[in-house]
Design a protein around this motif. Structure first.
Motif, PDB file in Angstrom:
ATOM      1  N   VAL A 171       0.854  -1.192   0.000  1.00 29.22           N
ATOM      2  CA  VAL A 171       0.000   0.000   0.000  1.00 29.22           C
ATOM      3  C   VAL A 171       0.888   1.238   0.000  1.00 29.22           C
ATOM      4  CG1 VAL A 171      -1.750   1.300   1.271  1.00 29.22           C
ATOM      5  CG2 VAL A 171      -1.826  -1.209   1.242  1.00 29.22           C
ATOM      6  N   LEU A 172       0.653   2.128  -0.956  1.00 31.34           N
ATOM      7  CA  LEU A 172       1.329   3.419  -0.997  1.00 31.34           C
ATOM      8  C   LEU A 172       0.570   4.373  -0.085  1.00 31.34           C
ATOM      9  CD1 LEU A 172       3.526   5.260  -2.316  1.00 31.34           C
ATOM     10  CD2 LEU A 172       1.780   5.872  -4.011  1.00 31.34           C
ATOM     11  N   LEU A 173       1.260   4.911   0.916  1.00 28.45           N
ATOM     12  CA  LEU A 173       0.604   5.769   1.893  1.00 28.45           C
ATOM     13  C   LEU A 173       0.337   7.154   1.331  1.00 28.45           C
ATOM     14  CD1 LEU A 173       2.571   4.792   5.131  1.00 28.45           C
ATOM     15  CD2 LEU A 173       0.419   3.852   4.254  1.00 28.45           C
ATOM     16  N   ALA A 174      -0.689   7.809   1.878  1.00 30.96           N
ATOM     17  CA  ALA A 174      -1.126   9.108   1.361  1.00 30.96           C
ATOM     18  C   ALA A 174      -0.117  10.214   1.607  1.00 30.96           C
ATOM     19  CB  ALA A 174      -2.469   9.480   1.988  1.00 30.96           C
ATOM     20  N   ASN A 175       0.843  10.000   2.505  1.00 28.83           N
ATOM     21  CA  ASN A 175       1.839  11.041   2.747  1.00 28.83           C
ATOM     22  C   ASN A 175       3.092  10.875   1.896  1.00 28.83           C
ATOM     23  OD1 ASN A 175       2.710   8.741   4.085  1.00 28.83           O
ATOM     24  ND2 ASN A 175       3.694   9.888   5.744  1.00 28.83           N
ATOM     25  N   ASP A 176       3.091   9.894   0.972  1.00 31.21           N
ATOM     26  CA  ASP A 176       4.235   9.693   0.086  1.00 31.21           C
ATOM     27  C   ASP A 176       4.270  10.809  -0.957  1.00 31.21           C
ATOM     28  OD1 ASP A 176       6.271   7.355  -0.810  1.00 31.21           O
ATOM     29  OD2 ASP A 176       5.465   8.407  -2.568  1.00 31.21           O
ATOM     30  N   PRO A 177       5.453  11.323  -1.303  1.00 30.76           N
ATOM     31  CA  PRO A 177       5.546  12.390  -2.308  1.00 30.76           C
ATOM     32  C   PRO A 177       4.985  12.006  -3.673  1.00 30.76           C
ATOM     33  CG  PRO A 177       7.581  12.272  -1.045  1.00 30.76           C
ATOM     34  CD  PRO A 177       6.757  11.084  -0.639  1.00 30.76           C
ATOM     35  N   ASP A 178       4.914  10.720  -3.970  1.00 33.72           N
ATOM     36  CA  ASP A 178       4.357  10.285  -5.250  1.00 33.72           C
ATOM     37  C   ASP A 178       2.842  10.082  -5.197  1.00 33.72           C
ATOM     38  OD1 ASP A 178       6.820  10.293  -6.471  1.00 33.72           O
ATOM     39  OD2 ASP A 178       7.240   8.188  -5.981  1.00 33.72           O
ATOM     40  N   PHE A 179       2.255  10.365  -4.057  1.00 35.47           N
ATOM     41  CA  PHE A 179       0.820  10.136  -3.884  1.00 35.47           C
ATOM     42  C   PHE A 179       0.042  11.409  -4.202  1.00 35.47           C
ATOM     43  CE2 PHE A 179      -3.155   9.901  -1.617  1.00 35.47           C
ATOM     44  CZ  PHE A 179      -3.525   8.572  -1.685  1.00 35.47           C
ATOM     45  N   THR A 180      -1.026  11.287  -4.977  1.00 40.05           N
ATOM     46  CA  THR A 180      -1.915  12.407  -5.295  1.00 40.05           C
ATOM     47  C   THR A 180      -3.350  11.905  -5.271  1.00 40.05           C
ATOM     48  OG1 THR A 180      -0.246  13.444  -6.700  1.00 40.05           O
ATOM     49  CG2 THR A 180      -2.512  14.190  -6.965  1.00 40.05           C
ATOM     50  N   VAL A 181      -4.247  12.701  -4.672  1.00 42.13           N
ATOM     51  CA  VAL A 181      -5.648  12.334  -4.589  1.00 42.13           C
ATOM     52  C   VAL A 181      -6.504  13.580  -4.786  1.00 42.13           C
ATOM     53  CG1 VAL A 181      -5.641  12.595  -2.067  1.00 42.13           C
ATOM     54  CG2 VAL A 181      -7.431  11.241  -3.161  1.00 42.13           C
TER      55      VAL A 181
END
Length: 345
Positions: A171-181
């Protein structure tokens, strides 16, 4: 004594005499002919035996302690093992209570949003697949998990599934720099895109550069096409800072996530999206403002009708004009003709 033929013969004779005396003593009972000799010997050798016994008691106790030390050590080891088991049980109970609390909170959130979820536990954290903020969960393809599914817990958005194995998933966490929502502002419906910044608040670009936004406003997920990778209505976080509007096409705000990404344990993967957008219903209740204390000031009067200390409430404070002929009693400003002082020759 040297080991000679004579010494051996003497030893045999002594043993024979001893056996004879023992036989006579046993057969004689209380009337044994050697009873007197036995009492005499007891009288002579009794004190010596007591002294020797007192001297060797510590040695005997030490020998007994050594002999029993093995048993005591075993009992001590058993008690220590039992104590460790009790501590482990208490710790396990605390952890189980914590997990039950997290699970209960997550199920309530899923119920409010009408999300169909698959519960899982975090079994590993750290860099994986080149991502810097990821977790591994104990659920995979065999459990119905697929790539690009929304992951949440009892607080809000955790991340999205990126890699799926038979029994585990990443699971890629929402605070990862590569994460966008995609996000939507509560109440105003202002849209934006939130990006992770590690251990710092998430950065949100609002599409409306003139959007009215303030600290404390809350955001939820906007949702994706076909609900992948994100379903709508999942709480994201609270606005903690707003950059001044400089006339740009977008406006930047910073959001503190609801989820604590460093203490994840029980999570849920949304395997079935809601039939209807839950909008703001999944957000936690707003905290009630603290009541403002009311200060009542009571004024206590310091004077009244009975106060004669120079106040004009009853005329008592007026100057006394009786018997002063130098003043005009008629109010004309001239001396009083009836004054006795003015009639002097």
């Amino acid at each position: 004594m040297r080991d000679t033929k004579e010494s051996r013969l003497l030893l045999v004779l002594l043993i024979a005499v001893a056996f004879a005396l023992i036989t006579v003593d046993i057969r004689g009972g209380e009337n044994s002919p050697v009873d007197g000799a036995r009492r005499g010997a007891a009288t002579v050798f009794g004190p010596i035996e007591n002294g020797v016994s007192g001297a060797v008691d510590p040695v005997g106790d030490a020998v007994s302690a050594v002999r029993d030390s093995g048993g005591r050590h075993d009992r001590l080891a058993a008690l220590e093992k039992e104590n460790a088991a009790l501590k482990a049980k208490l710790g396990s109970d605390d952890r189980n209570r914590s997990r039950l609390s997290q699970l209960d909170k997550m199920l309530k959130l899923a119920g409010q949003g009408q999300y169909g979820i698959k519960g899982a536990q975090v079994i590993a954290i750290g860099a994986a697949q080149g991502f810097s903020w990821t977790i591994t969960i104990d659920a995979g393809a065999d459990d119905g998990i697929r790539r690009d599914m929304t992951v949440l817990n009892g607080d809000g958005l955790v991340g999205r599934v990126t890699t799926v194995g038979p029994g585990t998933s990443t699971v890629l966490l929402a605070n990862d720099p590569d994460f966008t929502v995609g996000t939507r502002m509560e109440g105003t419906d202002e849209l934006g895109f939130a990006s992770g910044q590690g251990d710092r608040p998430m950065r949100v670009q609002l599409l409306n550069g003139k959007a009215e936004v303030k600290k404390g406003d809350r955001l939820i997920t906007f949702g994706s096409e076909a609900d992948k990778p994100f379903v709508p209505g999942v709480p994201v976080g609270v606005v903690s800072r707003v950059d001044p509007s400089g006339g740009d096409l977008t406006r930047t705000v910073y959001v503190t996530p609801y989820v604590g990404f460093t203490k994840l344990d029980v999570i849920g993967v949304v395997v079935q999206a809601p039939k209807k957008d839950p909008r703001d219903t999944v957000l936690p209740a707003k905290p009630k403002p603290a009541p403002t204390p009311t200060v009542t000031v009571t004024v206590t009067p310091t004077g009244g009708a009975n106060d004669t200390s120079g106040r004009s409430g009853d005329g008592a404070g007026l100057p006394d004009t009786r018997g002063t002929g130098a003043r005009d009693s008629q109010g004309t400003g001239e001396p009083d003709p009836q004054s006795t002082d003015d009639q002097q020759p």
